[in-house]
Design a protein around this motif. Structure first.
Motif, mmCIF file in Angstrom:
data_model
loop_
_atom_site.group_PDB
_atom_site.id
_atom_site.type_symbol
_atom_site.label_atom_id
_atom_site.label_comp_id
_atom_site.label_asym_id
_atom_site.label_seq_id
_atom_site.Cartn_x
_atom_site.Cartn_y
_atom_site.Cartn_z
ATOM 1 N N THR A 15 0.832 -1.207 0.000
ATOM 2 C CA THR A 15 0.000 0.000 0.000
ATOM 3 C C THR A 15 0.862 1.250 0.000
ATOM 4 O OG1 THR A 15 -1.747 -1.179 1.210
ATOM 5 C CG2 THR A 15 -1.834 1.229 1.219
ATOM 6 N N ALA A 16 1.869 1.277 0.868
ATOM 7 C CA ALA A 16 2.747 2.445 0.937
ATOM 8 C C ALA A 16 3.533 2.636 -0.362
ATOM 9 C CB ALA A 16 3.705 2.292 2.124
ATOM 10 N N ALA A 17 4.000 1.529 -0.946
ATOM 11 C CA ALA A 17 4.764 1.624 -2.192
ATOM 12 C C ALA A 17 3.891 2.158 -3.325
ATOM 13 C CB ALA A 17 5.332 0.253 -2.564
ATOM 14 N N PHE A 18 2.664 1.660 -3.394
ATOM 15 C CA PHE A 18 1.769 2.136 -4.447
ATOM 16 C C PHE A 18 1.464 3.623 -4.268
ATOM 17 C CE2 PHE A 18 -2.343 3.106 -6.270
ATOM 18 C CZ PHE A 18 -2.273 2.523 -7.524
ATOM 19 N N PHE A 19 1.193 4.041 -3.028
ATOM 20 C CA PHE A 19 0.897 5.448 -2.769
ATOM 21 C C PHE A 19 2.071 6.334 -3.175
ATOM 22 C CE2 PHE A 19 1.227 9.100 0.109
ATOM 23 C CZ PHE A 19 0.038 9.761 -0.195
ATOM 24 N N ALA A 20 3.275 5.901 -2.830
ATOM 25 C CA ALA A 20 4.456 6.696 -3.174
ATOM 26 C C ALA A 20 4.632 6.800 -4.687
ATOM 27 C CB ALA A 20 5.698 6.067 -2.532
ATOM 28 N N LEU A 21 4.458 5.693 -5.382
ATOM 29 C CA LEU A 21 4.624 5.711 -6.838
ATOM 30 C C LEU A 21 3.525 6.523 -7.511
ATOM 31 C CD1 LEU A 21 5.666 1.987 -7.406
ATOM 32 C CD2 LEU A 21 7.129 4.007 -7.587
ATOM 33 N N PHE A 22 2.307 6.378 -7.013
ATOM 34 C CA PHE A 22 1.203 7.137 -7.607
ATOM 35 C C PHE A 22 1.399 8.638 -7.395
ATOM 36 C CE2 PHE A 22 -3.066 8.903 -7.951
ATOM 37 C CZ PHE A 22 -3.593 8.220 -9.036
ATOM 38 N N LEU B 1 -10.986 -10.450 6.182
ATOM 39 C CA LEU B 1 -10.265 -9.180 6.079
ATOM 40 C C LEU B 1 -10.667 -8.396 4.832
ATOM 41 C CD1 LEU B 1 -6.687 -10.306 7.190
ATOM 42 C CD2 LEU B 1 -8.213 -8.756 8.424
ATOM 43 N N ILE B 2 -10.855 -9.090 3.718
ATOM 44 C CA ILE B 2 -11.242 -8.395 2.490
ATOM 45 C C ILE B 2 -12.639 -7.816 2.620
ATOM 46 C CG2 ILE B 2 -11.843 -8.774 0.061
ATOM 47 C CD1 ILE B 2 -9.427 -10.471 -0.249
ATOM 48 N N LEU B 3 -13.528 -8.549 3.263
ATOM 49 C CA LEU B 3 -14.873 -8.009 3.472
ATOM 50 C C LEU B 3 -14.816 -6.771 4.365
ATOM 51 C CD1 LEU B 3 -16.977 -11.267 3.911
ATOM 52 C CD2 LEU B 3 -16.919 -9.738 1.937
ATOM 53 N N TYR B 4 -13.950 -6.818 5.408
ATOM 54 C CA TYR B 4 -13.792 -5.626 6.247
ATOM 55 C C TYR B 4 -13.259 -4.449 5.443
ATOM 56 C CZ TYR B 4 -14.250 -8.634 10.409
ATOM 57 O OH TYR B 4 -14.691 -9.494 11.378
ATOM 58 N N ALA B 5 -12.240 -4.707 4.611
ATOM 59 C CA ALA B 5 -11.605 -3.624 3.847
ATOM 60 C C ALA B 5 -12.484 -3.132 2.715
ATOM 61 C CB ALA B 5 -10.266 -4.108 3.292
ATOM 62 N N SER B 6 -13.406 -3.971 2.251
ATOM 63 C CA SER B 6 -14.248 -3.585 1.117
ATOM 64 C C SER B 6 -15.233 -2.482 1.474
ATOM 65 C CB SER B 6 -15.016 -4.804 0.593
ATOM 66 O OG SER B 6 -14.144 -5.765 0.047
ATOM 67 N N PHE C 259 -7.506 6.558 -4.031
ATOM 68 C CA PHE C 259 -7.272 5.445 -4.960
ATOM 69 C C PHE C 259 -6.513 4.307 -4.262
ATOM 70 C CE2 PHE C 259 -5.088 3.783 -8.948
ATOM 71 C CZ PHE C 259 -6.230 3.128 -9.389
ATOM 72 N N THR C 260 -5.544 4.665 -3.420
ATOM 73 C CA THR C 260 -4.784 3.644 -2.695
ATOM 74 C C THR C 260 -5.689 2.871 -1.736
ATOM 75 O OG1 THR C 260 -2.771 4.984 -2.842
ATOM 76 C CG2 THR C 260 -2.809 3.223 -1.191
ATOM 77 N N LEU C 261 -6.575 3.589 -1.026
ATOM 78 C CA LEU C 261 -7.484 2.918 -0.095
ATOM 79 C C LEU C 261 -8.411 1.944 -0.803
ATOM 80 C CD1 LEU C 261 -8.449 5.808 2.370
ATOM 81 C CD2 LEU C 261 -7.033 3.803 2.834
ATOM 82 N N THR C 262 -8.838 2.293 -1.993
ATOM 83 C CA THR C 262 -9.733 1.385 -2.720
ATOM 84 C C THR C 262 -9.013 0.124 -3.185
ATOM 85 O OG1 THR C 262 -9.297 2.503 -4.841
ATOM 86 C CG2 THR C 262 -11.180 3.282 -3.537
ATOM 87 N N LEU C 263 -7.666 0.171 -3.207
ATOM 88 C CA LEU C 263 -6.883 -0.988 -3.635
ATOM 89 C C LEU C 263 -6.474 -1.899 -2.474
ATOM 90 C CD1 LEU C 263 -4.570 0.618 -6.330
ATOM 91 C CD2 LEU C 263 -6.241 -1.173 -6.721
ATOM 92 N N VAL C 264 -6.759 -1.506 -1.230
ATOM 93 C CA VAL C 264 -6.350 -2.320 -0.080
ATOM 94 C C VAL C 264 -6.901 -3.738 -0.149
ATOM 95 C CG1 VAL C 264 -6.595 -2.569 2.427
ATOM 96 C CG2 VAL C 264 -5.903 -0.373 1.447
ATOM 97 N N PRO C 265 -8.180 -3.967 -0.541
ATOM 98 C CA PRO C 265 -8.647 -5.362 -0.657
ATOM 99 C C PRO C 265 -7.816 -6.191 -1.638
ATOM 100 C CG PRO C 265 -10.516 -3.874 -0.661
ATOM 101 C CD PRO C 265 -9.291 -3.013 -0.753
ATOM 102 N N PHE C 266 -7.402 -5.562 -2.742
ATOM 103 C CA PHE C 266 -6.572 -6.282 -3.709
ATOM 104 C C PHE C 266 -5.194 -6.584 -3.138
ATOM 105 C CE2 PHE C 266 -3.284 -5.979 -7.024
ATOM 106 C CZ PHE C 266 -3.602 -7.114 -7.759
ATOM 107 N N PHE C 267 -4.616 -5.622 -2.403
ATOM 108 C CA PHE C 267 -3.303 -5.849 -1.797
ATOM 109 C C PHE C 267 -3.364 -6.963 -0.755
ATOM 110 C CE2 PHE C 267 -2.337 -1.154 -2.817
ATOM 111 C CZ PHE C 267 -1.787 -1.499 -4.034
#
Length: 336
Positions: free
Chosen positions: A39-46, A257-262, A299-307
């Motif tokens: 998550t942190a890496a994606f946020f930094a790159l984005f 966890l994915i249901l929680y993050a979704s 955008f990063t938060l919406t990707l947390v379930p995928f991560f």
């Protein structure tokens, strides 16, 4: 490694031709830590989008940009949540069955426990880590018995190979028992320790040594070698059973966890679609447009379930690949 090289390293990491960092990322690290790193890496790159021209506020004059971005994320989050619910249902369905089938499962389990009790000389432990540890300890004891039975072997070549083989087993067994001692099921520690015990290679070596030195081994020495092979062979199905239970445990945790993050991911996507345009946030922070910070965070938060899915599946598939074959069938050097 050649067939007549009887000793191996005591841990999977030492046997594998992989970097420490790669193995840490794939299997060793806590999955929530891996998720946070991704998550942190994606946020930094984005966020590097600040160096691009035109700026985000200019691009978002056409609101179709943010609508397209977060509409697709809304669909992806719903799809991911649906997928994990399906996985959870499949896992639960494996535990369902008629009474007769459940009785057969129980009967087979008790038969195995009885066999392990005969092999170890003690009732089979109920705790998974203690169960595996008992088998490794029994293997160590039988390796010691083999060493004592062959210490007066007249053939120096055979005695040397058997001594090297026993030393390898004792070292590997000590490493694994130390790791299993106090390991708690539900964490990766139990399976990780079990992966360090390369029983398949050791089973093969007992077969090779018995065949190669059949003319110099007496009956008691062959019996000691066969007893050792018996305990090594039992470790295989025991490890596979514990590994399967761990996979089910982890996939259930992943689903939850994915249901929680979704839920927050869906909320963020909906709010971005409904309320945000180029005029919602103005100004800059640390030389970066506040609008870019907002979009990057959302955008990063919406990707947390995928991560989360990526972090857990990386470990499950890596362990599955390294344990594809049961018994003395080595698929590649690093699996020993």
């Amino acid at each position: 490694m050649t067939d007549d090289q009887v000793s191996t390293a005591d841990t999977m990491r030492e046997r594998a031709d992989e970097s420490r960092l790669k193995l840490w990322l794939l299997v060793g690290a806590n999955r929530l830590v891996v998720t946070a790193v991704l998550t942190a890496a994606f946020f930094a790159l984005f966020s590097l989008g600040t160096i691009l021209e035109p700026g985000l506020s200019t691009i978002m004059q056409d609101r179709a940009v943010i609508e397209g971005l977060f509409t697709s994320m809304l669909t992806a989050v719903i799809t991911t949540a649906t997928l994990v619910v399906t996985i959870g249902q499949l896992i639960v369905s494996q535990e369902n069955g008629p009474l007769g089938e459940q009785r057969q499962r129980m009967s087979a389990t008790m038969d195995v426990r009885g066999y392990v009790a005969e092999l170890t000389g003690h009732p089979a432990p109920a705790d998974p880590s203690a169960f595996l540890r008992a088998l490794v300890v029994a293997t160590r004891e039988r390796a010691t018995a083999l060493e004592e039975a062959t210490e007066d072997l007249s053939n120096e070549t055979a005695r040397g190979e058997l001594e090297e083989f026993v030393d390898s087993i004792l070292g590997n067994a000590d490493t694994v028992t130390d790791k299993l001692d106090g390991a708690r099921f539900g964490t990766f520690d139990v399976v990780h320790a079990a992966l360090d015990f390369n029983y398949g290679w050791k089973v093969f070596q007992t077969e090779r040594l018995e065949d190669e030195y059949a003319d110099v081994l007496d009956e008691s020495q062959r019996t000691a070698l066969q007893d050792l092979r018996q305990s090594l062979a039992m470790f295989g199905p025991a490890r596979e059973h514990v590994k399967t239970l761990y996979f089910q445990w982890e996939l259930i945790n992943l689903s939850r966890l994915i249901l929680y993050a979704s839920v927050p991911a869906l909320l963020v996507s909906g709010m971005m679609l409904t309320f945000v345009d180029a005029t919602t946030v103005v100004g800059t922070t640390l030389g970066v447009q506040n609008l870019l910070w907002l979009v990057a965070v959302a955008f990063t938060l919406t990707l947390v379930p995928f991560f989360l899915l990526l972090a857990y599946i990386l470990r499950v598939t890596t362990v599955a690949k390294r344990t594809l074959a049961i018994g003395p069938l080595i698929l590649r050097d690093s699996q020993r």
